[in-house]
Enzyme design. Structure first.
Site, PDB file in Angstrom:
ATOM      1  N   ARG A 159     114.958 -29.098 -45.536  1.00  0.00           N
ATOM      2  CA  ARG A 159     115.134 -27.905 -44.721  1.00  0.00           C
ATOM      3  C   ARG A 159     113.779 -27.320 -44.327  1.00  0.00           C
ATOM      4  NH1 ARG A 159     118.930 -24.991 -41.737  1.00  0.00           N
ATOM      5  NH2 ARG A 159     118.451 -22.774 -41.808  1.00  0.00           N
ATOM      6  N   THR A 193     141.913 -18.686 -80.415  1.00  0.00           N
ATOM      7  CA  THR A 193     141.679 -17.362 -79.831  1.00  0.00           C
ATOM      8  C   THR A 193     142.987 -16.597 -79.604  1.00  0.00           C
ATOM      9  OG1 THR A 193     139.681 -18.119 -78.751  1.00  0.00           O
ATOM     10  CG2 THR A 193     140.756 -16.194 -77.782  1.00  0.00           C
ATOM     11  N   GLY A 196     123.086 -19.419 -46.719  1.00  0.00           N
ATOM     12  CA  GLY A 196     124.510 -19.434 -46.374  1.00  0.00           C
ATOM     13  C   GLY A 196     125.132 -20.806 -46.610  1.00  0.00           C
ATOM     14  N   GLU A 237     133.620 -21.031 -76.366  1.00  0.00           N
ATOM     15  CA  GLU A 237     133.050 -21.801 -77.491  1.00  0.00           C
ATOM     16  C   GLU A 237     131.984 -20.951 -78.191  1.00  0.00           C
ATOM     17  OE1 GLU A 237     133.542 -24.830 -78.919  1.00  0.00           O
ATOM     18  OE2 GLU A 237     135.237 -25.386 -77.663  1.00  0.00           O
ATOM     19  N   THR A 244     130.426 -17.545 -72.409  1.00  0.00           N
ATOM     20  CA  THR A 244     131.260 -16.707 -73.293  1.00  0.00           C
ATOM     21  C   THR A 244     132.351 -17.478 -74.023  1.00  0.00           C
ATOM     22  OG1 THR A 244     132.625 -16.037 -71.374  1.00  0.00           O
ATOM     23  CG2 THR A 244     130.842 -14.567 -72.010  1.00  0.00           C
TER      24      THR A 244
END
Lengths: 667, 667
Positions: B341, B169, B431, B454, B452
């Site tokens: 939870r 690249t 959170g 390889e 984005t």
């Protein structure tokens, strides 16, 4: 293929690149599609809304003083920097906007929220830290306290002589804050309140300003006097002494590193029977006499609690605004990059194609830009509503509920849009978008929590939907009559679709009666389509819940089985509110060129919103399959038409130059 | 409402919580729906696929040795830790799987990719660093070099005596690597290649191992001999000397902090006429004689380039796998949290509701889990194909192209799924999910770039679509005949829908002939629906491009106007491949209880995939509006049915205990 349209008083052709005619039949010349400084200024005027001078002041401040954090700043250094910037802000007086004049404020609620939101151009940690200190901590004292608290604490809070926390959320209870378990028990023998954390699940968690800087906390706790509980109240509890050491009985933990917002010192507070004087109770909505007698202007515990929460709606509105601000910055970066980056040569040419000339790239960024415009304008309207409601000396319950509903819905819509759009911007910039120096990583990480704090989005949408159902029931009583009601659709629409204000343009559009074959860019059709969808989804939800209730089943299961329907009802309601705001803004815009452009942006927003829900519109007979395909084509057409105006639309967002530091935009 | 189904040889009733009957008509008892260790083991066996021993070995290693980074580790300390872990891996011999036995490897390509992917359970920086060193750097030398290079470099690369980079690249060219501008010019006078960076846009960018550790780089450059260009070739260039200082003529910059993966030292390389001997050219596909004569087994520059790229497909496959691994870890965390939870009491009860009992919460996590199963199984098949193609001593062009197409498509699907699902997991943990100690922030930030790098996903899908179009053209030649072809749909399906292998179960399902009113959970109907969609989208795309080409317009504009259609063709193709893999896996599962459960998971995957594209299915007459609504109801039903099995399904993913460090899952 020239279509007339009734929306506003403009006509334009529907095809052709960047076509933008207004009111005349003359051919569009090259120069007509060139952005002019005048168009940018006119758009900016619309976007700047009711508080342009506040916006200008914050922009100026960002240009000159508030710089974003550099890469590889440790959390400690970042916290230090943000605290320094908070002092700079305090010196500028920005925070005074949110406080009453008698305590040294300037009492401009809308201006206050607008300015907080715009701090997102600088550093989102600063936005949140400022929001904690002045919006939540100072705001709670102002809204829930009485004169003695105001007199003693508001000036030092404003001036940062007293840093504070807003300690509501607990480890075990975040969304359901009415069930928090910290206790504040009145000891009649000493005249003190004993604030206590019964167990680990009851510790205060994620509390901003707690880990490092806060001295005093507004602690929400279950108040009890004489063995009787009175529900959640707020008590002022010192958490650190003059030297910054934890106060006796207070244990402070640091939440440590987070995905983002590392300039804010979030912490955990545990209270071991901490005693504070009776006067520490913020007693606007409930007070305790020396002998332990409890009294309140609001009888019902639950109603009192929600009234107290309601006064704190500013924080939620500011976060919606902060999300939009961050989205605007991200889009400014990604679109400017997309206009300069080239990749792959055109066939038979050496010239490489600019990224934004690819349809796929336009598709990723331009509808997101259009919806950002829409949310910005809706947010502006919400801030106006907040300002008017909270400035009104005569509190109006109905308008307060309307405000809370809009705030919940827009906060969810704006922050989810921020998360999705900033993600898209990062990806649209490829590997370069992954580098810290190009800003998108921080924007992404910092805003990520916006969808779940100040009210979890999913929970907020459910609250909104329940409000809509309540309003619906108030109008129609027994839902069995719905079968009849459907035949008088107009009345239903008028009753269900309550508007923020009776605006001439919306009334006209809503009454224009469009058929299913209307021009795809006919604004009257858009307005009716969104109203119709809202009404239908709400009606069927009401009927469904009614039917389930009639089956004598478990009410939780009945509600739970309809939860996706419930969330949908809230979403389509918000879509309609946002569209209303956009339509009104286009109508207000006096510059014809800017208005025409804004009109196209509104088209793109509407049609891409419809496109995301095409299966509903076709499945419910609102669009034929052929027309559904035409919607997709129209979105593509609009992307092409708006492509030449992308930089105009970005410039109109008026992100301060100093806020755009991305290395890849430097020459 | 009991529906018979033809898929496989199982029957089951369609309603009722956690209903899961197999082959018998006996009533399901309570104990039948309880997960058993046997079910988990049977599911795990299916998921472990062809390389169970490799998976077991990596799990063991993670349990004992490879620990994830702690919070607030500086980039430098993180890089140091990852390099240390790389040495541990090297000592374990894991990297040898990817190299030929004659150079000390163990030549198990599928095992190599499987083991790399699983490093995502430990630290994704380690996965990427290992991929750079052994997959890209070592892999390029093995695939593009010849014996002299193998002999000299492969052992030291394997043993980490030589750390290296894969420098393809450039700042100006990432997706369009064929247009890179670094030059390698043969100087016949000295017998050297001169490697040069003509300008800033041509510098090598984002190169892993470049900023800190690499000594030798595989540099991709435009090769020229005697004034003639031969296209892109790879040349070995030393970038640092023994002391770690930049080699003469080489400038190294650090890319600095990134959103994530900060344990990898990405950098930029600039070459100022750096001279290397002629032998530094990796010359399997093109060589330069001493006199400058160029020769290659492949005449055409472009074809040669893509052949070279094709040999490097392993990296892309590994990244798809790494994305799936990270998604499995995120879902394990979010689902375990959702099972412990509680929030909001049931009406009329003090008991608070477990998050995963809410439909909205099931909706967020369970379809994502089902699709993760689907992608995992499709990935396993892709790895098998890669192994078979690359282990084949007789290269087969058609299978190589098939492999490249599948790799491109699955990489895009798996990494976008990872990004979206990890985001959802973060939000589903509120959170708490924003805190570093709960792992989701690192998973999110580290995997973000997978979409984005390889190969940019959008570009990969376009490449895949073009391959599909080419195959289509090869079958049908003149597209004008399509009008006729549509009436012989079966032939079209057989020709267009090439299967990885002719699998009995798919052949049977595809030929079962389901009508539009089939049971919604009829697998034969699913298979036909996905095939039909793929065929239709591809056919209409071909026709559209043909029509545009016939209009004699600008070919770029014609293609660009259809870009969304093109991307869609690739996406629906991948959907079909993924379904095929899932169906085959269910068929392979011999444990009846596990098979029945897997079958339900497959139903949820299919129906939620259909639900995401409902507008297409209704708009194209494949589903009536009533049936479309039934799809949504069926997804809700499946969420409820699978809810009691969530922990079984999570346990079957077999994430090592040591990899799940999230603080909020500790007691």
């Amino acid at each position: 293929m020239i279509g007339a349209r009734a929306a506003g008083n403009r006509r334009r052709s529907q095809h052709g690149e960047g076509d933008e005619q207004q009111m005349t039949a003359t051919t569009t010349s090259e120069s007509d599609v060139q952005p002019t400084a005048g168009t940018v200024a006119a758009l900016r005027e619309v976007l700047d809304g009711r508080w342009p001078q506040v916006r200008a002041a914050v922009r100026e401040r960002i240009e000159t003083a508030l710089h974003p954090p550099t890469a590889d700043l440790s959390s400690e250094a970042h916290r230090e920097q943000v605290l320094g910037q908070l002092h700079e802000l305090a010196a500028s007086g920005m925070q005074r906007l949110g406080f009453e004049t008698r305590w040294g404020g300037t009492d401009d609620i809308g201006g206050s929220v607008t300015s907080f939101s715009m701090l997102g151009f600088s550093d989102l940690s600063l936005l949140v830290k400022a929001g904690v200190q002045w919006g939540l901590f100072g705001g709670a004292i102002q809204a829930l306290g009485t004169e003695q608290h105001h007199e003693r604490y508001l000036r030092p809070a404003m001036d940062l002589d007293l840093l504070g926390c807003f300690a509501m959320t607990e480890t075990g209870h975040g969304s359901d804050v009415q069930s928090i378990r910290t206790t504040a028990t009145y000891d009649v023998g000493t005249g003190e309140l004993v604030v206590h954390t019964p167990d680990r699940e009851a510790r205060k968690d994620y509390i901003g300003n707690a880990a490092r800087d806060g001295r005093l906390a507004v602690v929400f706790a279950q108040l009890a006097t004489g063995g009787e509980g009175h529900g959640v109240h707020a008590v002022l509890v010192p958490i650190r002494d003059e030297n910054g050491d934890p106060a006796p009985g207070v244990t402070i933990e640091d939440c440590g590193r987070k995905a983002g917002l590392n300039g804010v010192d979030n912490g955990r507070l545990t209270f071991d029977s901490v005693r504070v004087p009776r006067e520490a109770l913020l007693d606007r909505y409930g007070s305790v006499a020396e002998d332990g007698t409890y009294s309140s202007p609001i009888e019902n515990d639950s109603r009192r609690f929600f009234t107290m929460l309601g006064t704190l709606v500013r924080g939620r509105v500011s976060i919606a605004g902060g999300g939009i601000t961050a989205t605007e910055l991200a889009l400014t970066i990604a679109l400017r990059y997309a206009e300069r980056r080239r990749q792959f040569a055109r066939p038979g040419s050496d010239e490489e194609v600019v990224l934004l000339d690819y349809l796929a790239h336009q598709r990723r960024l331009l509808p997101a830009l259009a919806t950002t415009y829409a949310l910005h304008l809706a947010q502006d309207e919400l801030v106006g509503l907040l300002h008017d409601v909270q400035s009104d000396p005569e509190p109006d319950d109905a308008r307060q509920r309307e405000l809370e509903g809009h705030a919940a819905g827009l906060k969810a819509a704006a922050t989810w849009h921020a998360t999705a759009t900033i993600q898209t911007c990062r990806e649209a910039c490829g590997g370069a978008g992954y580098l810290w120096e190009n800003q998108l990583p921080a924007l992404k990480a910092d805003t990520d929590v916006f969808t779940t704090f100040e009210g979890d989005n999913t929970v907020l949408l459910q609250l909104l939907a329940k409000t809509l159902l309540t309003r619906y029931r108030d109008h129609f009583g027994d839902l069995d009559t719905l079968g009849t009601v459907r035949f008088v659709a107009d009345q239903v629409v008028e009753a269900v679709i309550e508007r923020t204000s009776a605006r001439a343009v919306l009334q006209r559009l809503a009454s224009a009666r469009r058929g299913p074959d209307s021009d795809l860019r006919d604004r009257a059709w858009h307005v009716q389509l969104f109203e119709d969808r809202e009404r239908h989804v709400l009606e069927t939800l009401a009927r469904r819940l009614r039917a389930a209730a009639g089956e004598d089943g478990d009410p939780f299961e009945a509600f739970n089985a309809a939860q996706d329907h419930l969330l949908r009802a809230a979403r389509v309601h918000v879509d309609r509110l946002v569209l209303d705001a956009f339509v009104s803004a286009v109508d207000r815009c006096e510059d014809p060129r800017a208005a025409a452009l804004l009109d196209q942006v509104c088209d793109l927003h509407v049609l891409s919103t419809i496109e995301q829900d095409l299966d509903w519109f076709t499945g419910h007979g609102r669009l034929t399959p052929a027309r559904a395909k035409a919607v997709t084509r129209a979105v593509n057409d609009l992307c092409r038409e708006l492509r030449p105006h992308a930089s105009t639309l970005v410039d109109a967002l008026a992100v301060p130059d100093a806020a755009v530091t991305a290395a890849f935009l430097r020459d």
